[in-house]
Design an enzyme around this catalytic site. Sequence first.
Site, PDB file in Angstrom:
ATOM      1  N   SER A  77      47.131  42.401  44.468  1.00  0.00           N
ATOM      2  CA  SER A  77      47.962  43.497  44.830  1.00  0.00           C
ATOM      3  C   SER A  77      48.382  43.410  46.350  1.00  0.00           C
ATOM      4  O   SER A  77      49.412  44.180  46.702  1.00  0.00           O
ATOM      5  CB  SER A  77      47.397  44.898  44.552  1.00  0.00           C
ATOM      6  OG  SER A  77      47.608  45.047  43.102  1.00  0.00           O
ATOM      7  N   LYS A 131      52.250  43.165  46.815  1.00  0.00           N
ATOM      8  CA  LYS A 131      52.884  44.017  46.603  1.00  0.00           C
ATOM      9  C   LYS A 131      53.904  44.729  47.718  1.00  0.00           C
ATOM     10  O   LYS A 131      54.894  44.705  47.631  1.00  0.00           O
ATOM     11  CB  LYS A 131      52.168  45.282  45.921  1.00  0.00           C
ATOM     12  CG  LYS A 131      51.879  44.911  44.655  1.00  0.00           C
ATOM     13  CD  LYS A 131      50.950  45.859  44.060  1.00  0.00           C
ATOM     14  CE  LYS A 131      50.284  45.505  42.453  1.00  0.00           C
ATOM     15  NZ  LYS A 131      49.411  46.607  41.907  1.00  0.00           N
ATOM     16  N   TYR A 190      45.267  52.267  46.678  1.00  0.00           N
ATOM     17  CA  TYR A 190      45.345  53.209  45.303  1.00  0.00           C
ATOM     18  C   TYR A 190      45.082  54.610  45.515  1.00  0.00           C
ATOM     19  O   TYR A 190      45.570  55.189  46.409  1.00  0.00           O
ATOM     20  CB  TYR A 190      44.369  52.190  44.646  1.00  0.00           C
ATOM     21  CG  TYR A 190      44.482  50.891  44.523  1.00  0.00           C
ATOM     22  CD1 TYR A 190      45.596  50.227  44.196  1.00  0.00           C
ATOM     23  CD2 TYR A 190      43.246  50.112  44.653  1.00  0.00           C
ATOM     24  CE1 TYR A 190      45.739  48.934  43.897  1.00  0.00           C
ATOM     25  CE2 TYR A 190      43.302  48.648  44.692  1.00  0.00           C
ATOM     26  CZ  TYR A 190      44.484  47.871  44.281  1.00  0.00           C
ATOM     27  OH  TYR A 190      44.741  46.679  44.257  1.00  0.00           O
ATOM     28  N   TYR A 219      55.574  38.148  38.513  1.00  0.00           N
ATOM     29  CA  TYR A 219      54.819  39.253  39.043  1.00  0.00           C
ATOM     30  C   TYR A 219      53.364  38.348  38.799  1.00  0.00           C
ATOM     31  O   TYR A 219      52.344  38.578  39.930  1.00  0.00           O
ATOM     32  CB  TYR A 219      54.557  40.414  38.250  1.00  0.00           C
ATOM     33  CG  TYR A 219      53.387  41.119  38.495  1.00  0.00           C
ATOM     34  CD1 TYR A 219      53.528  42.048  39.651  1.00  0.00           C
ATOM     35  CD2 TYR A 219      52.558  41.511  37.626  1.00  0.00           C
ATOM     36  CE1 TYR A 219      52.395  42.851  39.748  1.00  0.00           C
ATOM     37  CE2 TYR A 219      51.369  42.458  37.719  1.00  0.00           C
ATOM     38  CZ  TYR A 219      51.297  42.873  39.127  1.00  0.00           C
ATOM     39  OH  TYR A 219      50.212  43.839  39.325  1.00  0.00           O
ATOM     40  N   VAL A 256      42.580  43.199  44.134  1.00  0.00           N
ATOM     41  CA  VAL A 256      41.526  43.016  43.220  1.00  0.00           C
ATOM     42  C   VAL A 256      40.730  41.372  43.590  1.00  0.00           C
ATOM     43  O   VAL A 256      39.583  41.433  42.985  1.00  0.00           O
ATOM     44  CB  VAL A 256      41.564  43.346  41.690  1.00  0.00           C
ATOM     45  CG1 VAL A 256      41.747  44.704  41.429  1.00  0.00           C
ATOM     46  CG2 VAL A 256      42.507  42.289  41.066  1.00  0.00           C
TER      47      VAL A 256
HETATM   48  N1  GLN Z   1      47.148  41.237  39.340  1.00  0.00           N
HETATM   49  C1  GLN Z   1      46.374  42.390  39.302  1.00  0.00           C
HETATM   50  C2  GLN Z   1      46.933  43.361  37.835  1.00  0.00           C
HETATM   51  O1  GLN Z   1      48.127  43.152  37.743  1.00  0.00           O
HETATM   52  C3  GLN Z   1      46.699  43.024  40.480  1.00  0.00           C
HETATM   53  C4  GLN Z   1      45.828  44.409  40.510  1.00  0.00           C
HETATM   54  C5  GLN Z   1      45.445  44.593  41.864  1.00  0.00           C
HETATM   55  O2  GLN Z   1      45.014  43.797  42.476  1.00  0.00           O
HETATM   56  N2  GLN Z   1      44.993  45.960  41.860  1.00  0.00           N
HETATM   57  O3  GLN Z   1      46.137  44.108  37.250  1.00  0.00           O
END
Ligand code: GLN
Length: 343
Positions: A83, A86, A261, A209, A279
């Site tokens: 993430s 993003k 988050y 993605y 994550v």
């Molecule tokens: N690739 C992970 C997902 O889509 C990214 C989520 C994250 O890093 N919080 O679930």
Amino acid sequence: MSGPEIASGVQALLGGVRSAASPFRTYLKDLHRRFANDSEGRVADYIPELAKAKPEWFGISVATVNGLTFEVGDAQTDFTIQSVSKPFVFGLALEDNGRDHTLSRVGVEPTGDAFNSIIKLDTKSGRPQNPMVNAGAISTAGLVKGAHLTERFNRLGGMLSRYAGRSLPVDMAVYTSERSTGHRNRALAHLMLNFGMIDPNVDETLDLYFQQCSVLINARDLAMMGATLANGGVNPLTKEQAIAPEYVQDVLSVMYSCGMYDYTGEWSYRVGLPAKSGVGGGVVAVVPRVMAIAVFSPLLDERGNSVRALKVCEAISKDLGLHLLAHSPNRRRLTELLPGIVD
Ligand code: GLN
């Protein structure tokens, strides 16, 4: 300059700086020692390939806008960006589409929900609330232009590489692992298609993605990416422009309001810096016009944030007076540790 040439140029510069003993590196070493034995949290396993991460991995890296870099621990261990990609992709979507069209497809409002939540997407307008949660990030990836998947990924990967100052590869094992298990992300994308919030090439956008999340970086890269944002979009070492300067504030704003988050309110209160977590265990926090801090440790809390990274960033922000909203920030320690970086 080709990717490898940039890489070796940057390597040489970093090598020179890294070998220099400095009070700031000593400070980071002490911090690393303080939290290295803290084994709170769990490695992500909902993407099977991520479960292979070692709980003891722990690296800290800092890059300044004038090109100094400092690192301790596992700062050169590769992990997937997840993430943390993003906000950077949000910047590319803005460049490709302008503000009006981009904001018609994704908002800038925090959700207070888990990063992969589907609830508000269904009960509200169908427009994902912000580009830092999965729904908004998939919508944002959908806005990246290109004739086909390869061209779109080359543009996206090229953009991330310009931030890092070297050509970043994709971890194919993580990509295929995520692609074959990402049913929730598929559900989000198809719900957005139902609402007309994403173009019909949904499967291609999901692939884009998943690839964007599987880009391999290390803490050193991540600090450089953050320092590029701190430096108005110009990589401090390669001097390449990674994002048009007028969109830097858009990217930093959503990081500040939505980057951690459903912990973002607490983070902004305690740390006071625009930041993003993933994550894979990476967190980057940006001190505009000064530097960026990157921490890598794959032990996550229940929200998906790296536990050690939260602790390290909070400590650095307090020790060095980095909270952006402080009335009279006490930056004396920062000036002592990094002379010449701040006035
Ligand atoms: N690739 C992970 C997902 O889509 C990214 C989520 C994250 O890093 N919080 O679930």
